[in-house]
Design an enzyme around this catalytic site. Sequence first.
Site, PDB file in Angstrom:
ATOM      1  N   LYS A   1       0.861  -1.192   0.000  1.00 11.10           N
ATOM      2  CA  LYS A   1       0.000   0.000   0.000  1.00 11.10           C
ATOM      3  C   LYS A   1       0.896   1.240   0.000  1.00 11.10           C
ATOM      4  O   LYS A   1       1.922   1.261   0.707  1.00 11.10           O
ATOM      5  CB  LYS A   1      -0.890  -0.021   1.250  1.00 11.10           C
ATOM      6  CG  LYS A   1      -1.901   1.117   1.315  1.00 11.10           C
ATOM      7  CD  LYS A   1      -2.802   0.994   2.545  1.00 11.10           C
ATOM      8  CE  LYS A   1      -3.867   2.074   2.593  1.00 11.10           C
ATOM      9  NZ  LYS A   1      -4.738   1.960   3.792  1.00 11.10           N
TER      10      LYS A   1
ATOM     11  N   SER B   1      -9.686   2.076   2.901  1.00  6.40           N
ATOM     12  CA  SER B   1      -8.804   2.816   2.035  1.00  6.40           C
ATOM     13  C   SER B   1      -7.790   1.936   1.289  1.00  6.40           C
ATOM     14  O   SER B   1      -7.188   2.405   0.330  1.00  6.40           O
ATOM     15  CB  SER B   1      -8.036   3.850   2.862  1.00  6.40           C
ATOM     16  OG  SER B   1      -7.211   3.209   3.808  1.00  6.40           O
TER      17      SER B   1
ATOM     18  N   SER C   1      -9.860  -0.280   7.147  1.00  5.21           N
ATOM     19  CA  SER C   1      -9.305  -0.229   5.787  1.00  5.21           C
ATOM     20  C   SER C   1      -8.603  -1.481   5.289  1.00  5.21           C
ATOM     21  O   SER C   1      -8.229  -1.537   4.119  1.00  5.21           O
ATOM     22  CB  SER C   1      -8.346   0.948   5.662  1.00  5.21           C
ATOM     23  OG  SER C   1      -9.080   2.123   5.500  1.00  5.21           O
TER      24      SER C   1
HETATM   25  N1  GLN Z   1     -13.215   4.516   6.370  1.00  4.46           N
HETATM   26  C1  GLN Z   1     -12.500   4.953   7.527  1.00  4.46           C
HETATM   27  C2  GLN Z   1     -12.041   6.378   7.356  1.00  4.46           C
HETATM   28  O1  GLN Z   1     -12.262   6.940   6.317  1.00  4.46           O
HETATM   29  C3  GLN Z   1     -11.354   4.029   7.825  1.00  4.46           C
HETATM   30  C4  GLN Z   1     -10.135   4.327   7.036  1.00  4.46           C
HETATM   31  C5  GLN Z   1      -8.971   3.490   7.453  1.00  4.46           C
HETATM   32  O2  GLN Z   1      -9.094   2.480   8.153  1.00  4.46           O
HETATM   33  N2  GLN Z   1      -7.790   3.922   7.068  1.00  4.46           N
HETATM   34  O3  GLN Z   1     -11.479   6.947   8.251  1.00  4.46           O
END
Ligand code: GLN
Length: 492
Positions: free
Chosen positions: A83, A158, A182
């Site tokens: 990532k 994400s 995410s």
């Molecule tokens: N969807 C969540 C956010 O936008 C989690 C994102 C994540 O785990 N990096 O904060």
Amino acid sequence: MNQAMNKDLHDLSVLALSAHLRDKKISAVEAAQHFLTRSRAHSQLGAYLAMNEDVTLAQARAADARLAAGTGGTLEGVPMAHKDIFVTKDFPTTAGSKILEGYNSPFDSTVVANFQREGVVCLGKLNCDEFAMGSSNENSAYAPARNPWDTSRIPGGSSGGSAVAVAARLAPAVTGTDTGGSIRQPASFCGITGIKPTYGRASRYGMVAFASSLDQAGPMARSAEDCALLLSAMCGPDLDRDSTSLDMPAEDFSRSLTQSVDGLRIGVPKEFFGDGLSADVRAAIDNALKEYEKLGAKLVPIELPRTELSIPVYYIIAPAEASSNLSRFDGVKFGHRSKNYRDLSEMYRESRTEGFGDEVKRRIMIGAYVLSHGYYDAYYLQAQKIRRMIADDFQQAFKVCDVIAGPVAPTVAWHLGDHGNDPLADYLADIFTLPASLAGLPGMSVPVGLGEGGMPVGMQLIGNYFSEAKLLGAAHQLQLATDWHLAKPATV
Ligand code: GLN
């Protein structure tokens, strides 16, 4: 390498691939080339933000030399992609943001270095929401990633590019990060397996920070067995460089894979099965729970009464930490610097205005607001208190069960653009992943069949602190008894 194996190389598990590498049935260069070719052929999926064939093949040649000498690590020659939140010496790092466009880190993050130490060959860097803020990968400043099961749909976020790469067989395994879901949510939406370990297990050193008290790295692959192998390679203490790294020795997370789930008490939280859960997801989860019962597990009704509160609590704490973490992007030390400025403060302002996307700006503003003098007690402090209660609720639950099972997300992956200008729609869909994040507990997503539109559904398994091996074991037993994790998109 024979032709038949070449054709199926991308369907091999990490375990099988590394055995073939060790037995010299294939070389690391052949494996890397195969995945690079596939990744280029499927570039319309938007999985990668950076590739560099020369670097990848040089790493593969070095792996082949070690394999020939018999000195290789546990994952020698296995190709993986990371990532784009993990900084890497040999590939640029953007965190999905324009503000870091063209940034080259002088060092590797600990997680990447740990994999390299075990012989992993890096295929490139994977698309993600900007600074890991998002649930659909649509907040990437570069391009959305597309779900290989239906390219008109989002892959989740994400770690969207990560999930796409594994589901579309562009890499046998990848890294992701999980702050509020995410790893688990894109794994669920793309039909793969992913685990977020206990907070502090994997080093955050060199992981571009979003919300430091929540950020945690983890592996994503097709099976729990592969995830166990990968998690063992990536975790371990990093006390000098990450102040929240756990002072616990590296572990073999594969050790419970063979353990039967006979007698395992699976807690089923009633708050995870309310009106907001779509019928197709519920049916798939119910089905998987029945499988567990057939294997001898016992279902125990439990309560996690503050599940709903996890949304406001998370969307106060995460932006608060983000607003502080992102203050380092000022156009001075790294990344984008505006050309339009007359003095220092204008340079800060213009660089940030030009470099950050809308969602990131929204969170910086929310964060600055909840931390401000007049509102700190009402929002931030209050959220911290409820965060503690959410963690306590889990401890109550673990008095009567060994693991907790439920959905990862209320629906299957939605279509690109569906949530348009409604960030709240994204936030609400995080309801089932946020509680474990706020408590710092390990959680994973395991494929359990298909729902609406033939899209994958993931079941979430949450364990108590340090119970990764138990979670992976429970998931593996399900994957031995069923073949949901073997389903793949028709186009792959
Ligand atoms: N969807 C969540 C956010 O936008 C989690 C994102 C994540 O785990 N990096 O904060």
